[in-house]
Design a protein around this motif. Structure first.
Motif, PDB file in Angstrom:
ATOM      1  N   ALA A  56       0.831  -1.208   0.000  1.00 35.12           N
ATOM      2  CA  ALA A  56       0.000   0.000   0.000  1.00 35.12           C
ATOM      3  C   ALA A  56       0.864   1.256   0.000  1.00 35.12           C
ATOM      4  CB  ALA A  56      -0.935  -0.004   1.206  1.00 35.12           C
ATOM      5  N   GLY A  57       1.891   1.287   0.834  1.00 37.58           N
ATOM      6  CA  GLY A  57       2.749   2.460   0.924  1.00 37.58           C
ATOM      7  C   GLY A  57       3.553   2.701  -0.343  1.00 37.58           C
ATOM      8  N   CYS A  58       4.116   1.641  -0.892  1.00 34.18           N
ATOM      9  CA  CYS A  58       4.940   1.775  -2.100  1.00 34.18           C
ATOM     10  C   CYS A  58       4.100   2.218  -3.288  1.00 34.18           C
ATOM     11  CB  CYS A  58       5.624   0.443  -2.391  1.00 34.18           C
ATOM     12  SG  CYS A  58       6.768   0.501  -3.772  1.00 34.18           S
ATOM     13  N   PHE A  59       2.969   1.562  -3.493  1.00 37.79           N
ATOM     14  CA  PHE A  59       2.097   1.907  -4.612  1.00 37.79           C
ATOM     15  C   PHE A  59       1.617   3.350  -4.501  1.00 37.79           C
ATOM     16  CE2 PHE A  59      -2.386   2.445  -5.764  1.00 37.79           C
ATOM     17  CZ  PHE A  59      -2.261   2.421  -7.143  1.00 37.79           C
ATOM     18  N   THR A  60       1.185   3.763  -3.319  1.00 35.40           N
ATOM     19  CA  THR A  60       0.652   5.112  -3.135  1.00 35.40           C
ATOM     20  C   THR A  60       1.727   6.161  -3.390  1.00 35.40           C
ATOM     21  OG1 THR A  60      -0.929   4.227  -1.539  1.00 35.40           O
ATOM     22  CG2 THR A  60      -0.620   6.609  -1.547  1.00 35.40           C
ATOM     23  N   MET A  61       2.948   5.898  -2.925  1.00 36.79           N
ATOM     24  CA  MET A  61       4.032   6.847  -3.178  1.00 36.79           C
ATOM     25  C   MET A  61       4.396   6.878  -4.663  1.00 36.79           C
ATOM     26  SD  MET A  61       7.863   7.111  -1.551  1.00 36.79           S
ATOM     27  CE  MET A  61       7.324   7.652   0.060  1.00 36.79           C
ATOM     28  N   LEU A  77      -4.520  10.761  -1.793  1.00 34.79           N
ATOM     29  CA  LEU A  77      -4.586   9.349  -2.161  1.00 34.79           C
ATOM     30  C   LEU A  77      -4.668   8.509  -0.905  1.00 34.79           C
ATOM     31  CD1 LEU A  77      -1.552   9.400  -4.630  1.00 34.79           C
ATOM     32  CD2 LEU A  77      -3.982   9.513  -5.267  1.00 34.79           C
ATOM     33  N   LYS A  78      -5.442   7.446  -0.965  1.00 32.81           N
ATOM     34  CA  LYS A  78      -5.503   6.458   0.123  1.00 32.81           C
ATOM     35  C   LYS A  78      -5.603   5.088  -0.517  1.00 32.81           C
ATOM     36  CE  LYS A  78      -8.170   4.898   4.138  1.00 32.81           C
ATOM     37  NZ  LYS A  78      -8.489   3.531   3.742  1.00 32.81           N
ATOM     38  N   THR A  79      -4.729   4.177  -0.097  1.00 32.56           N
ATOM     39  CA  THR A  79      -4.748   2.824  -0.630  1.00 32.56           C
ATOM     40  C   THR A  79      -4.872   1.832   0.515  1.00 32.56           C
ATOM     41  OG1 THR A  79      -3.275   3.508  -2.422  1.00 32.56           O
ATOM     42  CG2 THR A  79      -3.508   1.140  -2.033  1.00 32.56           C
ATOM     43  N   ASP A  80      -5.801   0.899   0.376  1.00 32.18           N
ATOM     44  CA  ASP A  80      -5.903  -0.248   1.266  1.00 32.18           C
ATOM     45  C   ASP A  80      -5.372  -1.454   0.502  1.00 32.18           C
ATOM     46  OD1 ASP A  80      -7.272   1.078   3.431  1.00 32.18           O
ATOM     47  OD2 ASP A  80      -9.072   1.031   2.196  1.00 32.18           O
ATOM     48  N   ALA A  81      -4.594  -2.286   1.160  1.00 30.91           N
ATOM     49  CA  ALA A  81      -4.091  -3.515   0.548  1.00 30.91           C
ATOM     50  C   ALA A  81      -4.536  -4.691   1.390  1.00 30.91           C
ATOM     51  CB  ALA A  81      -2.566  -3.485   0.448  1.00 30.91           C
ATOM     52  N   ASN A  82      -5.054  -5.700   0.732  1.00 29.37           N
ATOM     53  CA  ASN A  82      -5.449  -6.940   1.391  1.00 29.37           C
ATOM     54  C   ASN A  82      -4.653  -8.075   0.764  1.00 29.37           C
ATOM     55  OD1 ASN A  82      -7.708  -6.153   3.219  1.00 29.37           O
ATOM     56  ND2 ASN A  82      -8.495  -5.351   1.300  1.00 29.37           N
ATOM     57  N   VAL A  83      -3.798  -8.689   1.571  1.00 30.57           N
ATOM     58  CA  VAL A  83      -2.962  -9.788   1.112  1.00 30.57           C
ATOM     59  C   VAL A  83      -3.611 -11.093   1.558  1.00 30.57           C
ATOM     60  CG1 VAL A  83      -0.707 -10.900   1.405  1.00 30.57           C
ATOM     61  CG2 VAL A  83      -0.854  -8.435   1.037  1.00 30.57           C
ATOM     62  N   THR A  95      -1.399 -15.602  -2.306  1.00 30.64           N
ATOM     63  CA  THR A  95      -1.987 -15.724  -3.640  1.00 30.64           C
ATOM     64  C   THR A  95      -2.407 -14.404  -4.268  1.00 30.64           C
ATOM     65  OG1 THR A  95      -4.152 -16.115  -2.663  1.00 30.64           O
ATOM     66  CG2 THR A  95      -2.816 -18.067  -3.216  1.00 30.64           C
ATOM     67  N   LYS A  96      -2.515 -13.349  -3.460  1.00 29.20           N
ATOM     68  CA  LYS A  96      -3.052 -12.119  -4.021  1.00 29.20           C
ATOM     69  C   LYS A  96      -2.760 -10.934  -3.114  1.00 29.20           C
ATOM     70  CE  LYS A  96      -7.448 -10.333  -5.794  1.00 29.20           C
ATOM     71  NZ  LYS A  96      -8.876 -10.631  -5.970  1.00 29.20           N
ATOM     72  N   SER A  97      -2.518  -9.808  -3.749  1.00 26.46           N
ATOM     73  CA  SER A  97      -2.504  -8.530  -3.042  1.00 26.46           C
ATOM     74  C   SER A  97      -3.511  -7.647  -3.750  1.00 26.46           C
ATOM     75  CB  SER A  97      -1.113  -7.893  -3.076  1.00 26.46           C
ATOM     76  OG  SER A  97      -1.134  -6.652  -2.399  1.00 26.46           O
ATOM     77  N   ALA A  98      -4.618  -7.383  -3.089  1.00 27.55           N
ATOM     78  CA  ALA A  98      -5.699  -6.587  -3.671  1.00 27.55           C
ATOM     79  C   ALA A  98      -5.595  -5.151  -3.164  1.00 27.55           C
ATOM     80  CB  ALA A  98      -7.054  -7.182  -3.310  1.00 27.55           C
ATOM     81  N   LEU A  99      -5.308  -4.243  -4.076  1.00 30.13           N
ATOM     82  CA  LEU A  99      -5.204  -2.828  -3.738  1.00 30.13           C
ATOM     83  C   LEU A  99      -6.537  -2.138  -4.008  1.00 30.13           C
ATOM     84  CD1 LEU A  99      -1.799  -2.059  -5.514  1.00 30.13           C
ATOM     85  CD2 LEU A  99      -2.169  -2.541  -3.081  1.00 30.13           C
ATOM     86  N   THR A 100      -6.968  -1.320  -3.072  1.00 28.05           N
ATOM     87  CA  THR A 100      -8.156  -0.496  -3.256  1.00 28.05           C
ATOM     88  C   THR A 100      -7.730   0.959  -3.074  1.00 28.05           C
ATOM     89  OG1 THR A 100      -9.573  -2.245  -2.381  1.00 28.05           O
ATOM     90  CG2 THR A 100     -10.499  -0.028  -2.465  1.00 28.05           C
ATOM     91  N   LEU A 101      -7.877   1.725  -4.133  1.00 27.11           N
ATOM     92  CA  LEU A 101      -7.390   3.107  -4.162  1.00 27.11           C
ATOM     93  C   LEU A 101      -8.552   4.084  -4.133  1.00 27.11           C
ATOM     94  CD1 LEU A 101      -5.252   5.342  -4.763  1.00 27.11           C
ATOM     95  CD2 LEU A 101      -5.545   4.755  -7.197  1.00 27.11           C
ATOM     96  N   THR A 102      -8.429   5.081  -3.296  1.00 26.06           N
ATOM     97  CA  THR A 102      -9.332   6.223  -3.293  1.00 26.06           C
ATOM     98  C   THR A 102      -8.472   7.451  -3.537  1.00 26.06           C
ATOM     99  OG1 THR A 102     -10.765   5.132  -1.686  1.00 26.06           O
ATOM    100  CG2 THR A 102     -11.032   7.515  -1.945  1.00 26.06           C
ATOM    101  N   GLY A 103      -8.822   8.218  -4.541  1.00 28.55           N
ATOM    102  CA  GLY A 103      -7.999   9.382  -4.856  1.00 28.55           C
ATOM    103  C   GLY A 103      -8.802  10.533  -5.407  1.00 28.55           C
ATOM    104  N   LYS A 104      -8.243  11.719  -5.237  1.00 27.00           N
ATOM    105  CA  LYS A 104      -8.807  12.932  -5.809  1.00 27.00           C
ATOM    106  C   LYS A 104      -7.637  13.816  -6.192  1.00 27.00           C
ATOM    107  CE  LYS A 104     -12.017  16.727  -4.781  1.00 27.00           C
ATOM    108  NZ  LYS A 104     -11.562  17.470  -5.886  1.00 27.00           N
TER     109      LYS A 104
END
Length: 141
Positions: A56-61, A77-83, A95-104
């Motif tokens: 979440a931190g790397c992707f958002t940056m 920007l706000k990203t939630d990651a679910n591994v 098996t998965k890292s699901a990123l959920t992004l909220t941005g403006k």
């Protein structure tokens, strides 16, 4: 090159073992982890939670820098990651890292935002790490 480090200890074996994780920065300092923190929601951390935080931190940056490079200077920007950790025979597999992004981003159209975000998803260093060579140095005893 930038190198960061962390360490983990584990005393005892299997479900009865207890571990601690520390990071170079001190953000984690002997933080507990073990079977109960990984599979039973006990107090402490676990590897999947740490991977989720890193992703979440790397992707958002990466996205923030890509948006700035594209000429934008105001936004949030706000990203939630679910591994996901799934049972795989006798063991487990992430098996998965699901990123959920909220941005403006002020003055930006959704299509451009989506294009830049998709590129950041593929090119952030942690995304690349999740599909890369892994090396192992062992000190035993």
């Amino acid at each position: 090159m930038v190198t960061r480090s962390a360490s983990a200890t584990y005393d005892g074996l299997g479900k009865d073992g207890k571990g601690h994780i520390s990071t170079q920065s001190g953000v984690l300092s002997d933080s507990p982890y073990g079977f109960n923190t990984r599979f039973e929601n006990g107090p402490g951390t676990n590897p999947e939670e740490l991977i989720a935080a890193a992703h979440a931190g790397c992707f958002t940056m990466a996205l923030s820098f890509a948006l700035a490079k594209a000429g934008h200077d105001q936004g949030s920007l706000k990203t939630d990651a679910n591994v996901s950790l799934d049972k795989d025979g006798d063991g487990f597999t992430i098996t998965k890292s699901a990123l959920t992004l909220t941005g403006k981003v002020d003055g930006m159209e959704r299509a451009e935002f989506e294009t830049i975000a998709a590129d950041a998803k593929v090119n952030c260093p942690v995304s690349k790490l999740l599909d890369t060579e892994i090396t192992l140095d062992i000190n035993f005893g």
